[in-house]
Write a protein that holds these residues in place. Structure first.
Motif, mmCIF file in Angstrom:
data_model
loop_
_atom_site.group_PDB
_atom_site.id
_atom_site.type_symbol
_atom_site.label_atom_id
_atom_site.label_comp_id
_atom_site.label_asym_id
_atom_site.label_seq_id
_atom_site.Cartn_x
_atom_site.Cartn_y
_atom_site.Cartn_z
ATOM 1 N N CYS A 67 33.722 33.993 34.519
ATOM 2 C CA CYS A 67 33.147 33.170 33.542
ATOM 3 C C CYS A 67 31.896 33.509 33.638
ATOM 4 O O CYS A 67 31.009 33.575 32.269
ATOM 5 C CB CYS A 67 33.176 31.760 33.755
ATOM 6 S SG CYS A 67 34.829 31.020 33.391
ATOM 7 N N TYR A 68 31.130 33.974 34.518
ATOM 8 C CA TYR A 68 29.705 34.506 34.602
ATOM 9 C C TYR A 68 29.626 35.975 33.753
ATOM 10 O O TYR A 68 28.609 35.649 32.951
ATOM 11 C CB TYR A 68 29.113 34.726 36.059
ATOM 12 C CG TYR A 68 28.633 33.437 36.903
ATOM 13 C CD1 TYR A 68 27.208 32.737 36.183
ATOM 14 C CD2 TYR A 68 29.197 32.858 37.931
ATOM 15 C CE1 TYR A 68 27.021 31.770 36.797
ATOM 16 C CE2 TYR A 68 28.681 31.768 38.462
ATOM 17 C CZ TYR A 68 27.466 31.224 37.876
ATOM 18 O OH TYR A 68 26.936 30.147 38.629
ATOM 19 N N SER A 117 29.633 35.220 30.204
ATOM 20 C CA SER A 117 28.428 34.425 29.760
ATOM 21 C C SER A 117 27.303 35.391 29.673
ATOM 22 O O SER A 117 26.252 34.997 29.348
ATOM 23 C CB SER A 117 28.163 33.457 30.575
ATOM 24 O OG SER A 117 29.191 32.368 30.850
ATOM 25 N N ARG A 175 30.445 29.806 29.395
ATOM 26 C CA ARG A 175 29.398 29.076 29.969
ATOM 27 C C ARG A 175 29.577 27.753 30.109
ATOM 28 O O ARG A 175 28.770 27.355 31.207
ATOM 29 C CB ARG A 175 28.163 29.542 28.829
ATOM 30 C CG ARG A 175 26.778 28.991 29.012
ATOM 31 C CD ARG A 175 26.068 29.301 27.898
ATOM 32 N NE ARG A 175 26.022 30.866 27.229
ATOM 33 C CZ ARG A 175 25.189 31.864 27.725
ATOM 34 N NH1 ARG A 175 24.505 31.607 29.161
ATOM 35 N NH2 ARG A 175 25.516 33.112 27.362
ATOM 36 N N ASP A 233 25.795 36.408 32.350
ATOM 37 C CA ASP A 233 24.937 36.452 33.605
ATOM 38 C C ASP A 233 25.430 37.310 34.780
ATOM 39 O O ASP A 233 26.181 36.873 35.516
ATOM 40 C CB ASP A 233 25.231 35.030 34.082
ATOM 41 C CG ASP A 233 24.104 34.584 35.240
ATOM 42 O OD1 ASP A 233 23.576 35.481 35.968
ATOM 43 O OD2 ASP A 233 23.973 33.585 35.373
#
Length: 373
Positions: free
Chosen positions: A170-171, A174, A144, A176
């Motif tokens: 990474c999203y 996280s 994040r 998302d």
């Protein structure tokens, strides 16, 4: 990736691939002229005028030593330099940037973070520090925190697919999904609102072993576009992961109806038929896969396994020998070839194949899945 017969494992060693790219990016950052490290903030000439006159450190030599992997020596030198009193801001910035890079090169990610953040305190727009912090936070398990840095870096590095893949990951990590879908779409030049963008994200989710989320994305994509290429194929492989072999067989058949020259769909269909015990149908599908793509080892290996059951060890041996030519480091190809040679009463040759397969097993076992092709 090498196909194996031990089952489906849908992850791939993407961390190794990302690590390789991150190392290359580190060298790209550090082999730039030292003055480039001041992008986004006050330039060296602006801040150096207020500092006492002192010999300028040989930044280029330090960068070269980092590029050569001489991290410990660079860390020692820069740590000493940063202890000097009245260090000019430009020198402090460059020393912290290279110190962070050296720690990063040593995989000491926790140690790399403070000097890189100090660079941004002195120069908030410093491109190199922002890029390295995004990578460093990722390897620290803080996806994040990595996202905003990687988003900025993407603006300066158009066309860097590896960077965009890492941002997508990474999203995902996280939680998302919308951000991940948009990043995956951007990586492939797609509109994020399209079914194809969902399929792109599904592939990333599969690589992260998040199969349930991947199934959802593929199902949503197919609901919007039932003819989307490779969507039925991907759903079929995920069905096999869950042991739903009959459902998988139907999905592969749907993919073939849409994409009749895609050899891997026939390969997967052959695998589903084999798992269901439909050996004649499996043999037909695998023969078609080999005809469509004679350079891929997977269908040869599964065909060899099937032929050992018929039994037809002579033809099995020919298939498996071809597989070892195409994929010399494949455990299953050598192991099954050993079995075929054993049935052909060639014990010495069989023993060689068994011995080689045992050496290869730790390297290739568990890679058979979506990533294979």
């Amino acid at each position: 990736m090498s196909p194996t017969m031990s089952g489906y494992h849908v992850g791939i060693p993407m961390l190794r691939l990302v690590s390789t790219w991150c190392a290359a990016l580190l060298l790209t950052c550090l082999l730039a002229p030292p003055g480039l490290a001041a992008q986004g903030g006050a330039g060296p000439a602006q801040v150096a005028s207020s500092a006492p006159t002192r010999p300028t450190p040989d930044w280029q030599a330090l960068q070269t030593r980092i590029a050569r992997g001489e991290f410990a020596a660079v860390i020692t030198r820069l740590t000493e330099l940063l202890r000097e009193p009245a260090l000019a801001p430009a020198d402090e910035r460059q020393a912290n940037l290279l110190l962070g890079a050296a720690y990063y090169g040593q995989h000491q990610y926790a140690a790399a973070n403070p000097p890189l953040r100090r660079v941004l305190a002195l120069d908030p727009g410093n491109h190199e520090a922002i890029k390295l912090l995004g990578l460093d936070d990722y390897f620290l398990g803080k996806p994040r925190e990595a996202v905003p840095y990687l988003e900025q870096a993407r603006q300066w590095m158009p066309g860097q697919v590896d960077l965009e893949y890492l941002l997508t990951v990474c999203y995902v990590l996280s939680g998302d999904q919308d951000g991940a879908r948009a990043a995956a779409a951007h990586m492939l030049g797609l509109d994020p609102g399209t079914p194809a963008a969902r399929l792109a994200l599904a592939r990333v989710l599969v690589q992260r072993q998040m199969e349930a989320s991947a199934v959802h994305e593929v199902q949503q994509a197919l609901a919007a576009d039932p003819t989307l290429p490779l969507a039925h194929y991907l759903l079929g492989v995920l069905d096999i992961v869950y042991g739903q072999n009959e459902v998988a067989r139907q999905e592969f058949a749907r993919e073939i109806a849409l994409n009749p020259t895609y050899g891997n769909a026939f390969y997967r269909l052959g695998d589903a038929e084999y798992r269901l015990g439909h050996l004649p149908a499996a043999r037909t599908a695998l023969s078609r896969a080999i005809w469509l793509d004679p350079t891929y080892s997977g269908p040869y290996i599964l065909m060899g396994k099937l032929l050992l059951q018929e039994p037809d060890p002579e033809l099995a041996a020919r298939m498996l020998h071809r597989a070892t030519e195409l994929d010399p480091n494949n455990y299953d190809a050598h192991y099954l070839l050993g079995r075929a040679l054993q049935q052909l009463q060639q014990p010495a040759a069989a023993a060689q194949e068994f011995a080689l397969s045992q050496k290869l097993r730790p390297k290739t076992e568990g890679n058979f899945g979506l990533d294979a092709r």
